[in-house]
Enzyme design. Structure first.
Site: not given
Ligand SMILES: [Zn+2]
Length: 407
Positions: A63, A65, A185, A212, A215, A321
């Site tokens: 994971h 971005h 998302h 996600h 969380e 992340d």
């Molecule tokens: Zn993320």
């Protein structure tokens, strides 16, 4: 054919080998793994290359971005997801994410991930501009094209708009070895209709998507009864809040939308606030939870209940992340944090999650283990303590990593 040997070989598929070796062919495919003495005898004429520490398969960062690399260190955390996401949106407003500087940062981050021993990524992007950087860095895996409700509201059909972007966007020739998969998302940012359509579309391709989920406490409160801090933010964005209040737990909600009616269930990112019911649903579906502990600490100051996940039988992978919530794109930092916070769990748990766990979750059948027939890439990782190789590997957030075979 080359023989690679080192003080330790950690194949993941089998127990670590002291003075181990592996034979690889010219294409990087593993032909044999075993004790060095045995392989040396069997393959007398193979040239030998020696590693300094432990040989492992290339890591799988499940994971990332990379698209957000230009926002490194720019989004403060500590007050939960709603505050962090609000600050992120503000920072995005001032950042030229598609611009030249941003693309240079993405390329640097992709190269840094590869330097840290990453062979494959599960990278998430609102755009596809990270694709060429991932390809040029020699990384494989999946680029998840992340869809949110505002895209649906703006275009009337977020999936059709995403397909248009894939066909016409300025991301150049699609890199070899990088899959394209659409992804929602999160349950608060995507309405139920679009969630259902994405799960159905990726289910037909028999590829896992990612989301996600669980969380933050505000997400749980929103889904349960419309409470918490999300309703005010969503209402200000013009979202009909009632559409995001199924009165269910997060995974029961995703299950009701068909998320797990597939042979390739979604990767569940974070799950910091998962209830026992959520873990049961994930375990029954065989969905992998992707842990991003440094991001969780930055945003909300809390870690997931990893022991409950393991007790429930949930498969685990690791991710870094984005650089807007974690300090770098190296899984060694994630492993060091987890081993410090969960000292009762064996080091092999984290090494497995950083390799085979991510490969299995992303359906990368060639990656994640050193075993005959696989082509996972081979890294030589420095060891501080040759008598405790696994502990040494997971405790060092910045070991020296050298590629012996690129995937
Ligand atoms: Zn993320």
């Amino acid at each position: 054919m080359r023989l690679l040997s080192a003080p330790w070989v950690v194949p993941i598929a089998v127990a670590p080998l002291r003075e181990g070796a592996l034979l690889v062919d010219a294409g990087g495919e593993v032909v044999a793994v075993g004790p060095r003495s045995e392989l040396r005898r069997r393959y007398v004429h193979a040239p030998e290359e020696r590693g300094a520490g432990a040989l492992l398969p290339g890591l799988v960062n499940a994971h990332t971005h990379l698209e957000l690399a230009a926002l490194a260190g720019a989004v403060p955390g500590g007050d939960g997801l709603v505050a962090w996401a609000t600050a992120l949106m503000r920072a995005l407003g001032g950042a030229d994410i598609g611009g030249r500087v941003s693309r240079a940062r993405i390329a640097e981050a992709a190269a840094a991930a590869a330097s840290a021993g990453t062979a494959a990524v599960g990278d998430v992007g609102n755009s596809l501009i990270a694709a060429p950087c991932i390809g040029r860095a020699g990384l494989r895996g999946t680029l998840f094209h992340e869809l949110i409700g505002s895209r649906e509201a703006k275009t009337g059909d977020a999936l059709a708009d995403a397909a248009r972007e894939l066909a016409e966007g300025d991301h150049g020739t699609w890199p070899e070895g990088l899959r394209y998969v659409t992804a929602p998302h999160a349950p608060y940012s995507v309405g139920p209709d679009l969630l259902r359509r994405i799960f159905s579309a990726v289910g037909r391709r028999r590829l896992p998507t990612t989301i996600h989920v669980a969380e933050d406490p505000d997400e749980i409160a929103l889904l349960r009864d419309g409470g918490g801090r999300w309703p005010a933010v969503l209402a200000a964005m013009g979202v009909e809040v009632a559409s995001r209040v199924p009165r269910l737990g997060p995974l029961a909600y995703l299950a009701s939308l068909g998320a797990f009616d597939t042979a390739a269930p979604p990767m569940l990112v974070h799950m910091v606030h998962a209830a026992p019911e959520d873990l049961q649903i994930a375990a029954r579906a065989g969905s992998t939870v992707v842990l991003c502990p440094r991001s969780n600490l930055h945003i909300g100051g809390q870690l997931p209940d990893v022991e409950a996940m393991l007790a429930a039988g949930v498969p685990l992978a690791l991710g870094t992340d984005s650089l807007a919530s974690a300090p770098d794109v190296s899984l060694w930092g994630e492993m060091a944090l987890l081993s410090a916070r969960f000292p009762q769990l064996p080091a092999m748990r984290w090494l497995e999650a950083a390799t085979r766990g991510g490969a299995e979750a992303l359906r990368l059948s060639s990656f994640g283990v050193l075993a005959a027939g696989k082509r996972p890439g081979v890294i030589d990782v420095s060891l501080d303590d040759l008598e405790a190789p696994l502990e040494s590997l997971v405790r060092n957030p910045s070991p020296t990593v050298r590629w012996m075979v690129r995937p």
